[in-house]
Design an enzyme around this catalytic site. Sequence first.
Site, PDB file in Angstrom:
ATOM      1  N   LYS A 150       4.484   4.624  10.112  1.00 54.99           N
ATOM      2  CA  LYS A 150       3.909   5.777   9.400  1.00 54.99           C
ATOM      3  C   LYS A 150       2.658   6.274  10.150  1.00 54.99           C
ATOM      4  CE  LYS A 150       6.062   4.112   5.204  1.00 54.99           C
ATOM      5  NZ  LYS A 150       6.075   4.018   3.752  1.00 54.99           N
ATOM      6  N   GLY A 202       5.606   0.957  -0.668  1.00 55.20           N
ATOM      7  CA  GLY A 202       4.157   0.774  -0.612  1.00 55.20           C
ATOM      8  C   GLY A 202       3.543   0.297  -1.915  1.00 55.20           C
TER       9      GLY A 202
HETATM   10  P1  13P Z   1       6.790  -0.239   2.651  1.00 52.84           P
HETATM   11  O1  13P Z   1       7.531  -1.354   3.362  1.00 52.84           O
HETATM   12  O2  13P Z   1       5.334  -0.169   3.035  1.00 52.84           O
HETATM   13  O3  13P Z   1       7.013  -0.277   1.182  1.00 52.84           O
HETATM   14  O4  13P Z   1       7.418   1.144   3.177  1.00 52.84           O
HETATM   15  C1  13P Z   1       8.791   1.303   3.208  1.00 52.84           C
HETATM   16  C2  13P Z   1       9.097   2.565   3.919  1.00 52.84           C
HETATM   17  O5  13P Z   1       8.844   3.651   3.430  1.00 52.84           O
HETATM   18  C3  13P Z   1       9.683   2.459   5.262  1.00 52.84           C
HETATM   19  O6  13P Z   1      10.125   3.703   5.725  1.00 52.84           O
END
Ligand code: 13P
Length: 252
Positions: A12, A175
Amino acid sequence: MSRPKIVAGNWKMNTNLPEAIQLASAVAGRVNDADGVVKILIPPFPFLTETKKAIEHKATLHLGAQNCSTHDKGAYTGEIAAGMLKSTGCKYVLVGHSERRQYFHETHADFVKKAEQAFAHGLTPIYCIGETLEQRKNGSHYELVKNQVKEVLGAFKPEQIGKFILAYEPVWAIGTGETATSAQAQDMHAHIRMVLAELFDKTTAQQMPVLYGGSCNAQNAPELFACADVDGGLIGGASLKADDFCRIIDSF
Ligand code: 13P
């Protein structure tokens, strides 16, 4: 029918250049090419080239991008074309991530164009789908996910459909630290295969990799990856630590 095992780390909007190089190098130093798992690092755009350099000596570690433009090239200031991604060594591109849907109001029509761009430049789209908490609570999640698959994959020819990777990422688990239980993940992944069989055919349904994403970590990955219809993970937060990410890769 055996499908590839895949673990992808979506960084991200995290890391800076030195951190990206360090993270990619640490992952490259630990992964084992002999384990048969396809591993994908998905850093922010500015770090693609350096990430590629850090991982290219590993045969099973590949580069992906978080997004691409709906356009091929031209006067679209600030956009990144699929062809540009390809030229940095990318093999994969995320399409339809819930954060793109939610914060940038991208639509299914956009995702079709993005996946078309990906195919035009030899990239594999990883198409993300998944319901919000509200949709799960009101019971519309099965229909919603079916529609997400239909609206995008339905626009492609059979030979292209076979090249998609899907990632089921329930928005309520992204998240939040709240992961889907293995029963919830398996249930939805089986539903997705049923939808694929209905829309296309049984072979397509059996051959398409379907990853799970949403608070997947080194503790819960073994149980999730043991599910019959879960072919690996799309990892957010836990992909930012090399040790955690590599332990997830070791979870099959
Ligand atoms: P998380 O593993 O931080 O929950 O994020 C998942 C995600 O959106 C991966 O593209």
